[in-house]
Design a protein around this motif. Structure first.
Motif, PDB file in Angstrom:
ATOM      1  N   LEU A 102     -24.847 -24.554  51.023  1.00 22.75           N
ATOM      2  CA  LEU A 102     -24.035 -25.654  50.473  1.00 22.75           C
ATOM      3  C   LEU A 102     -24.318 -25.846  48.987  1.00 22.75           C
ATOM      4  O   LEU A 102     -23.395 -26.106  48.203  1.00 22.75           O
ATOM      5  CB  LEU A 102     -24.287 -26.942  51.249  1.00 22.75           C
ATOM      6  N   SER A 103     -25.576 -25.716  48.610  1.00 29.12           N
ATOM      7  CA  SER A 103     -25.933 -25.806  47.195  1.00 29.12           C
ATOM      8  C   SER A 103     -25.275 -24.679  46.409  1.00 29.12           C
ATOM      9  O   SER A 103     -24.786 -24.881  45.291  1.00 29.12           O
ATOM     10  CB  SER A 103     -27.453 -25.751  47.040  1.00 29.12           C
ATOM     11  N   MET A 104     -25.259 -23.490  46.997  1.00 30.10           N
ATOM     12  CA  MET A 104     -24.619 -22.354  46.358  1.00 30.10           C
ATOM     13  C   MET A 104     -23.113 -22.589  46.220  1.00 30.10           C
ATOM     14  O   MET A 104     -22.527 -22.321  45.174  1.00 30.10           O
ATOM     15  CB  MET A 104     -24.884 -21.089  47.167  1.00 30.10           C
ATOM     16  N   PHE A 105     -22.476 -23.109  47.284  1.00 32.48           N
ATOM     17  CA  PHE A 105     -21.048 -23.433  47.215  1.00 32.48           C
ATOM     18  C   PHE A 105     -20.785 -24.388  46.046  1.00 32.48           C
ATOM     19  O   PHE A 105     -19.881 -24.159  45.249  1.00 32.48           O
ATOM     20  CB  PHE A 105     -20.562 -24.061  48.524  1.00 32.48           C
ATOM     21  N   TRP A 106     -21.579 -25.436  45.952  1.00 33.71           N
ATOM     22  CA  TRP A 106     -21.382 -26.428  44.898  1.00 33.71           C
ATOM     23  C   TRP A 106     -21.600 -25.817  43.519  1.00 33.71           C
ATOM     24  O   TRP A 106     -20.855 -26.093  42.579  1.00 33.71           O
ATOM     25  CB  TRP A 106     -22.291 -27.630  45.125  1.00 33.71           C
ATOM     26  N   ILE A 113     -18.917 -23.938  38.526  1.00 34.95           N
ATOM     27  CA  ILE A 113     -18.635 -22.849  37.589  1.00 34.95           C
ATOM     28  C   ILE A 113     -17.144 -22.540  37.584  1.00 34.95           C
ATOM     29  O   ILE A 113     -16.528 -22.398  36.527  1.00 34.95           O
ATOM     30  CB  ILE A 113     -19.465 -21.598  37.954  1.00 34.95           C
ATOM     31  N   GLY A 114     -16.556 -22.445  38.761  1.00 41.22           N
ATOM     32  CA  GLY A 114     -15.128 -22.159  38.869  1.00 41.22           C
ATOM     33  C   GLY A 114     -14.258 -23.247  38.274  1.00 41.22           C
ATOM     34  O   GLY A 114     -13.190 -22.986  37.730  1.00 41.22           O
ATOM     35  N   ALA A 115     -14.721 -24.487  38.352  1.00 36.33           N
ATOM     36  CA  ALA A 115     -13.923 -25.611  37.866  1.00 36.33           C
ATOM     37  C   ALA A 115     -13.951 -25.754  36.352  1.00 36.33           C
ATOM     38  O   ALA A 115     -13.000 -26.259  35.756  1.00 36.33           O
ATOM     39  CB  ALA A 115     -14.414 -26.912  38.515  1.00 36.33           C
ATOM     40  N   PHE A 116     -15.020 -25.312  35.720  1.00 39.78           N
ATOM     41  CA  PHE A 116     -15.174 -25.587  34.293  1.00 39.78           C
ATOM     42  C   PHE A 116     -15.216 -24.348  33.421  1.00 39.78           C
ATOM     43  O   PHE A 116     -15.610 -24.417  32.265  1.00 39.78           O
ATOM     44  CB  PHE A 116     -16.418 -26.444  34.049  1.00 39.78           C
ATOM     45  N   THR A 117     -14.800 -23.207  33.967  1.00 40.52           N
ATOM     46  CA  THR A 117     -14.778 -21.985  33.176  1.00 40.52           C
ATOM     47  C   THR A 117     -13.343 -21.542  32.971  1.00 40.52           C
ATOM     48  O   THR A 117     -12.603 -21.366  33.929  1.00 40.52           O
ATOM     49  CB  THR A 117     -15.562 -20.857  33.882  1.00 40.52           C
ATOM     50  N   PHE A 118     -12.983 -21.370  31.734  1.00 40.82           N
ATOM     51  CA  PHE A 118     -11.663 -20.862  31.380  1.00 40.82           C
ATOM     52  C   PHE A 118     -11.834 -19.460  30.818  1.00 40.82           C
ATOM     53  O   PHE A 118     -12.807 -19.174  30.148  1.00 40.82           O
ATOM     54  CB  PHE A 118     -10.986 -21.762  30.337  1.00 40.82           C
ATOM     55  N   GLY A 119     -10.891 -18.593  31.116  1.00 43.69           N
ATOM     56  CA  GLY A 119     -10.924 -17.271  30.525  1.00 43.69           C
ATOM     57  C   GLY A 119     -11.198 -16.155  31.497  1.00 43.69           C
ATOM     58  O   GLY A 119     -11.365 -15.019  31.104  1.00 43.69           O
ATOM     59  N   GLY A 120     -11.270 -16.451  32.772  1.00 47.30           N
ATOM     60  CA  GLY A 120     -11.431 -15.392  33.755  1.00 47.30           C
ATOM     61  C   GLY A 120     -12.866 -15.053  34.073  1.00 47.30           C
ATOM     62  O   GLY A 120     -13.805 -15.746  33.672  1.00 47.30           O
ATOM     63  N   GLY A 121     -13.011 -13.941  34.795  1.00 52.53           N
ATOM     64  CA  GLY A 121     -14.298 -13.538  35.340  1.00 52.53           C
ATOM     65  C   GLY A 121     -15.376 -13.293  34.309  1.00 52.53           C
ATOM     66  O   GLY A 121     -16.527 -13.686  34.501  1.00 52.53           O
ATOM     67  N   TYR A 122     -15.025 -12.644  33.208  1.00 51.09           N
ATOM     68  CA  TYR A 122     -16.038 -12.342  32.203  1.00 51.09           C
ATOM     69  C   TYR A 122     -16.602 -13.611  31.572  1.00 51.09           C
ATOM     70  O   TYR A 122     -17.777 -13.663  31.225  1.00 51.09           O
ATOM     71  CB  TYR A 122     -15.476 -11.420  31.126  1.00 51.09           C
ATOM     72  N   ALA A 177     -19.548 -18.822  48.851  1.00 43.42           N
ATOM     73  CA  ALA A 177     -19.539 -18.504  47.420  1.00 43.42           C
ATOM     74  C   ALA A 177     -18.125 -18.158  46.969  1.00 43.42           C
ATOM     75  O   ALA A 177     -17.683 -18.583  45.896  1.00 43.42           O
ATOM     76  CB  ALA A 177     -20.502 -17.351  47.133  1.00 43.42           C
ATOM     77  N   LEU A 178     -17.411 -17.397  47.791  1.00 44.39           N
ATOM     78  CA  LEU A 178     -16.022 -17.059  47.478  1.00 44.39           C
ATOM     79  C   LEU A 178     -15.173 -18.322  47.363  1.00 44.39           C
ATOM     80  O   LEU A 178     -14.443 -18.505  46.380  1.00 44.39           O
ATOM     81  CB  LEU A 178     -15.452 -16.139  48.556  1.00 44.39           C
ATOM     82  N   LEU A 179     -15.282 -19.209  48.346  1.00 42.08           N
ATOM     83  CA  LEU A 179     -14.507 -20.450  48.308  1.00 42.08           C
ATOM     84  C   LEU A 179     -14.886 -21.309  47.109  1.00 42.08           C
ATOM     85  O   LEU A 179     -14.020 -21.891  46.450  1.00 42.08           O
ATOM     86  CB  LEU A 179     -14.690 -21.232  49.612  1.00 42.08           C
ATOM     87  N   GLY A 180     -16.170 -21.394  46.834  1.00 42.81           N
ATOM     88  CA  GLY A 180     -16.609 -22.173  45.680  1.00 42.81           C
ATOM     89  C   GLY A 180     -16.046 -21.637  44.376  1.00 42.81           C
ATOM     90  O   GLY A 180     -15.711 -22.402  43.474  1.00 42.81           O
ATOM     91  N   THR A 181     -15.921 -20.331  44.282  1.00 43.32           N
ATOM     92  CA  THR A 181     -15.408 -19.716  43.058  1.00 43.32           C
ATOM     93  C   THR A 181     -13.900 -19.876  42.917  1.00 43.32           C
ATOM     94  O   THR A 181     -13.416 -20.173  41.830  1.00 43.32           O
ATOM     95  CB  THR A 181     -15.770 -18.211  43.026  1.00 43.32           C
ATOM     96  N   VAL A 182     -13.154 -19.696  44.000  1.00 41.97           N
ATOM     97  CA  VAL A 182     -11.692 -19.659  43.876  1.00 41.97           C
ATOM     98  C   VAL A 182     -10.986 -20.990  44.114  1.00 41.97           C
ATOM     99  O   VAL A 182      -9.873 -21.186  43.614  1.00 41.97           O
ATOM    100  CB  VAL A 182     -11.066 -18.576  44.786  1.00 41.97           C
ATOM    101  N   LEU A 183     -11.592 -21.901  44.867  1.00 38.34           N
ATOM    102  CA  LEU A 183     -10.906 -23.170  45.155  1.00 38.34           C
ATOM    103  C   LEU A 183     -10.540 -23.972  43.907  1.00 38.34           C
ATOM    104  O   LEU A 183      -9.422 -24.486  43.819  1.00 38.34           O
ATOM    105  CB  LEU A 183     -11.730 -24.026  46.108  1.00 38.34           C
ATOM    106  N   PRO A 184     -11.438 -24.100  42.927  1.00 39.03           N
ATOM    107  CA  PRO A 184     -11.032 -24.861  41.731  1.00 39.03           C
ATOM    108  C   PRO A 184      -9.836 -24.234  41.018  1.00 39.03           C
ATOM    109  O   PRO A 184      -8.890 -24.936  40.669  1.00 39.03           O
ATOM    110  CB  PRO A 184     -12.275 -24.823  40.838  1.00 39.03           C
ATOM    111  N   SER A 185      -9.869 -22.919  40.825  1.00 39.51           N
ATOM    112  CA  SER A 185      -8.756 -22.249  40.142  1.00 39.51           C
ATOM    113  C   SER A 185      -7.471 -22.379  40.944  1.00 39.51           C
ATOM    114  O   SER A 185      -6.404 -22.648  40.380  1.00 39.51           O
ATOM    115  CB  SER A 185      -9.072 -20.762  39.939  1.00 39.51           C
TER     116      SER A 185
END
Length: 178
Positions: A5-9, A14-23, A80-88
């Protein structure tokens, strides 16, 4: 389960506040999972990035799946996948739903111009951070130069460069280990 759960958060933030893609996400992921949480070592992180880059799909998504799996197995990979893609996904969904209402807004345009100016710097930070992990020797320096020339000047597809580099690395370093 608390770690998952900590990892998801962590990945969600990171997913919510990063603009510019994966790099642009890479330095933030590294700061979180290597430096802050110490879930993996820096060398392992670099290995994960190499593997994630060699698979189809977004680098940050692939890396988050590998990191999640390493930390929490299949459940960790999914979280981790959900945490990364849900915000975007959520942001894109709302932008698409309401885009026509504000696409010509002067202030929104200024915000996006500011964000687009910051993104190359985030990518540069990722490059500098990752370059600190590479052994500084003659052969690696040559590989970097040949790679830049192949991609930037000769327009060789990056996937081909990665495959050739992998084959070369296998052949060159296999002889050193034996």
């Amino acid at each position: 389960m608390n770690k998952v759960l900590s990892m998801f958060w962590s990945f969600f933030k990171i997913g919510a506040f990063t603009f510019g893609g994966g790099y642009a996400m890479i330095p933030l992921i590294q700061a979180e999972v290597v430096d802050n949480k110490k879930w993996i070592e820096k060398d392992d992180f670099l290995d994960i990035l190499v593997i994630a880059q060699s698979f189809p799909g977004a680098l940050a998504v692939n890396a988050s799946i590998f990191i999640g799996y390493r930390i929490g197995g299949v459940v960790g990979a999914i979280m981790a996948l959900l945490g990364t893609v849900l915000p975007s996904f959520t942001i894109i969904y709302f932008i698409a739903a309401f885009f026509m209402q504000f696409r010509n807004n002067y202030y929104v345009d200024l915000v996006f111009k500011g964000i687009s100016a910051a993104v190359p710097m985030l990518v540069l930070i990722a490059v500098v951070s990752l370059s600190n992990s590479i052994n500084r020797n003659y052969m690696n320096f040559i590989i970097v130069i040949v790679t830049v020339i192949a991609i930037a000047i000769l327009n060789i597809h990056p996937v081909l460069v990665i495959v050739i580099s992998g084959i070369y690395g296998y052949l060159y370093y296999r002889k050193k280990v034996e």
